[in-house]
Design a protein around this motif. Structure first.
Motif, PDB file in Angstrom:
ATOM      1  N   GLU A   1      -3.214  66.027 -34.348  1.00  0.00           N
ATOM      2  CA  GLU A   1      -4.161  65.089 -33.735  1.00  0.00           C
ATOM      3  C   GLU A   1      -5.475  65.776 -33.372  1.00  0.00           C
ATOM      4  N   LEU A   2      -5.378  67.014 -32.940  1.00  0.00           N
ATOM      5  CA  LEU A   2      -6.591  67.773 -32.635  1.00  0.00           C
ATOM      6  C   LEU A   2      -7.438  67.967 -33.901  1.00  0.00           C
ATOM      7  N   GLY A   3      -6.793  68.364 -35.005  1.00  0.00           N
ATOM      8  CA  GLY A   3      -7.515  68.523 -36.268  1.00  0.00           C
ATOM      9  C   GLY A   3      -8.132  67.220 -36.738  1.00  0.00           C
ATOM     10  N   PHE A   4      -7.385  66.154 -36.525  1.00  0.00           N
ATOM     11  CA  PHE A   4      -7.846  64.816 -36.909  1.00  0.00           C
ATOM     12  C   PHE A   4      -9.135  64.457 -36.162  1.00  0.00           C
ATOM     13  N   MET A   5      -9.139  64.661 -34.856  1.00  0.00           N
ATOM     14  CA  MET A   5     -10.315  64.314 -34.047  1.00  0.00           C
ATOM     15  C   MET A   5     -11.489  65.253 -34.332  1.00  0.00           C
ATOM     16  N   CYS A   6     -11.198  66.527 -34.639  1.00  0.00           N
ATOM     17  CA  CYS A   6     -12.268  67.438 -35.035  1.00  0.00           C
ATOM     18  C   CYS A   6     -12.974  66.917 -36.282  1.00  0.00           C
ATOM     19  N   ALA A   7     -12.192  66.494 -37.269  1.00  0.00           N
ATOM     20  CA  ALA A   7     -12.787  66.011 -38.519  1.00  0.00           C
ATOM     21  C   ALA A   7     -13.563  64.722 -38.302  1.00  0.00           C
ATOM     22  N   LEU A   8     -13.147  63.921 -37.320  1.00  0.00           N
ATOM     23  CA  LEU A   8     -13.886  62.687 -37.017  1.00  0.00           C
ATOM     24  C   LEU A   8     -15.182  62.985 -36.269  1.00  0.00           C
ATOM     25  N   GLY A   9     -15.359  64.256 -35.869  1.00  0.00           N
ATOM     26  CA  GLY A   9     -16.588  64.626 -35.180  1.00  0.00           C
ATOM     27  C   GLY A   9     -16.600  64.255 -33.714  1.00  0.00           C
ATOM     28  N   ARG A  10     -15.427  63.954 -33.150  1.00  0.00           N
ATOM     29  CA  ARG A  10     -15.356  63.592 -31.731  1.00  0.00           C
ATOM     30  C   ARG A  10     -15.278  64.860 -30.869  1.00  0.00           C
TER      31      ARG A  10
ATOM     32  N   GLU B   1      -5.209  71.828 -40.205  1.00  0.00           N
ATOM     33  CA  GLU B   1      -5.953  71.558 -41.438  1.00  0.00           C
ATOM     34  C   GLU B   1      -5.479  70.275 -42.111  1.00  0.00           C
ATOM     35  N   LEU B   2      -4.181  70.016 -42.034  1.00  0.00           N
ATOM     36  CA  LEU B   2      -3.651  68.773 -42.590  1.00  0.00           C
ATOM     37  C   LEU B   2      -4.233  67.566 -41.849  1.00  0.00           C
ATOM     38  N   GLY B   3      -4.240  67.621 -40.511  1.00  0.00           N
ATOM     39  CA  GLY B   3      -4.817  66.524 -39.727  1.00  0.00           C
ATOM     40  C   GLY B   3      -6.296  66.345 -40.028  1.00  0.00           C
ATOM     41  N   PHE B   4      -6.970  67.459 -40.206  1.00  0.00           N
ATOM     42  CA  PHE B   4      -8.402  67.448 -40.518  1.00  0.00           C
ATOM     43  C   PHE B   4      -8.661  66.699 -41.824  1.00  0.00           C
ATOM     44  N   MET B   5      -7.896  67.049 -42.859  1.00  0.00           N
ATOM     45  CA  MET B   5      -8.096  66.415 -44.172  1.00  0.00           C
ATOM     46  C   MET B   5      -7.659  64.951 -44.158  1.00  0.00           C
ATOM     47  N   CYS B   6      -6.642  64.620 -43.371  1.00  0.00           N
ATOM     48  CA  CYS B   6      -6.245  63.216 -43.231  1.00  0.00           C
ATOM     49  C   CYS B   6      -7.401  62.399 -42.665  1.00  0.00           C
ATOM     50  N   ALA B   7      -8.045  62.932 -41.634  1.00  0.00           N
ATOM     51  CA  ALA B   7      -9.152  62.200 -41.004  1.00  0.00           C
ATOM     52  C   ALA B   7     -10.344  62.080 -41.939  1.00  0.00           C
ATOM     53  N   LEU B   8     -10.517  63.063 -42.826  1.00  0.00           N
ATOM     54  CA  LEU B   8     -11.604  62.982 -43.811  1.00  0.00           C
ATOM     55  C   LEU B   8     -11.286  61.977 -44.920  1.00  0.00           C
ATOM     56  N   GLY B   9     -10.065  61.461 -44.928  1.00  0.00           N
ATOM     57  CA  GLY B   9      -9.685  60.466 -45.937  1.00  0.00           C
ATOM     58  C   GLY B   9      -9.359  61.068 -47.294  1.00  0.00           C
ATOM     59  N   ARG B  10      -9.109  62.367 -47.326  1.00  0.00           N
ATOM     60  CA  ARG B  10      -8.767  63.023 -48.587  1.00  0.00           C
ATOM     61  C   ARG B  10      -7.270  62.877 -48.859  1.00  0.00           C
ATOM     62  N   PRO B  11      -6.873  62.871 -50.137  1.00  0.00           N
ATOM     63  CA  PRO B  11      -5.433  62.887 -50.445  1.00  0.00           C
ATOM     64  C   PRO B  11      -4.793  64.151 -49.876  1.00  0.00           C
ATOM     65  N   VAL B  12      -3.569  64.015 -49.408  1.00  0.00           N
ATOM     66  CA  VAL B  12      -2.871  65.136 -48.774  1.00  0.00           C
ATOM     67  C   VAL B  12      -1.454  65.240 -49.324  1.00  0.00           C
ATOM     68  N   PHE B  13      -1.043  66.472 -49.593  1.00  0.00           N
ATOM     69  CA  PHE B  13       0.308  66.739 -50.079  1.00  0.00           C
ATOM     70  C   PHE B  13       0.881  67.889 -49.266  1.00  0.00           C
TER      71      PHE B  13
END
Lengths: 190, 190
Positions: free
Chosen positions: A87-96, B87-99
């Motif tokens: 979730e932290l990585g997710f929010m980082c990528a969203l720029g929050r 990194e997985l969460g980051f790429m998920c938030a960027l909307g990239r395909p993830v495996f």
């Protein structure tokens, strides 16, 4: 009022729901609207299906939030809860904006040395190495460099006790310091 | 040619550089351009500064990549490497395909029961609980539901051995299955 996503392993604790409600109350006291993963009654009954349901729900909650506070206290091992880290990585990528705290004062390498490799880590050519040759991160950070780095690069903080023993899971002082840091962050940008 | 970000704990292994180069070669064989975190000579010398440098570098590499393959094999505990999970969460938030793949065939609850709580988990009111009252996730998934859920919701897969013992760290068969799945994914959308 800014909406904060409360990430952490509390959902797994025996007193998790009480602790999450307590943290929500504290967040409101600091002027934020809290959201967190919830145990609801209308989850699909299948094990896999309920997992997918909660994952989708949490991603939606994150997208609706203005920032995240992640409880990075080590969980079932020497690192933060992996769900929280996702979730932290997710929010980082969203720029929050992102903030984190740990109730454990130690750097990652101290936990690896004492709690996992039990004293067997030695410096080799400038790196810390375990008996199996594996390298142990030593960046004076609370956890893996992607975690601390992602938070700090965005102007957030990783808040920990200065020293001493790990605080109990229901000690909310580090969480409150995080809320204060977040309040300052938003005040400076208002 | 699609660019794949190779995420995993290999950077910590004694033979990490060789393994990463081997995985890059295999990725090229499947028609992808691989990128991965590297040990470079021009890192800042300070411990903290080099950590921040690598974090920033990895985030930039991820943004440059079309998709991610994450090695989710448990690392120093019962869950995936937290850097990889970030990194997985980051790429998920960027909307990239993830495996993702794991060299361990077991679900999370099996690892928690056998490797962490050592047989002390029992069902209580429909949930698995440890002696300390903590709930253990049981969603028939490889790891925390945010990890499996994030991958599967985006059309990716979490690939594991069907059964048997955990494969060695240098066994690349699950990684190759991931590459094949990614190749099929992109072929279907071409």
């Amino acid at each position: 009022m800014s909406k904060v996503y409360l990430a952490g392993p509390e959902v797994f604790f025996a007193n998790g729901n009480e602790l999450i409600e307590q943290k929500k109350d504290i967040a409101r006291h600091y002027g934020f609207t809290p959201v967190a993963s919830v145990e609801e009654d209308d989850f699909p009954s299948g094990k896999f299906e309920s997992g997918m349901f909660i994952s989708t729900l949490n991603e939606r909650l994150m997208k609706s939030a203005d920032f995240i506070i992640a409880n990075l206290t080590p969980f079932r091992g020497i690192s933060a809860d992996v769900g929280t880290v996702f979730e932290l990585g997710f929010m980082c990528a969203l720029g929050r904006p992102v903030f984190g705290y740990s109730n454990d004062p130690r750097d990652y390498d101290e936990r690896a040395a004492n709690d996992y490799y039990v004293g067997a880590i030695k410096p080799v050519d400038g790196l810390l190495r375990a008996p199996d040759g594996q390298m142990v991160e030593d960046h004076e950070m609370a956890d893996n460099l992607m975690i601390d780095g992602g938070i700090i690069a965005r102007g957030g903080q990783v808040i920990r006790p200065n020293a001493g023993a790990r605080l109990a899971n229901d000690d909310t002082s580090m969480f409150e310091s995080c809320l204060a840091a977040a309040r300052d962050y938003f005040a400076m940008r208002a």
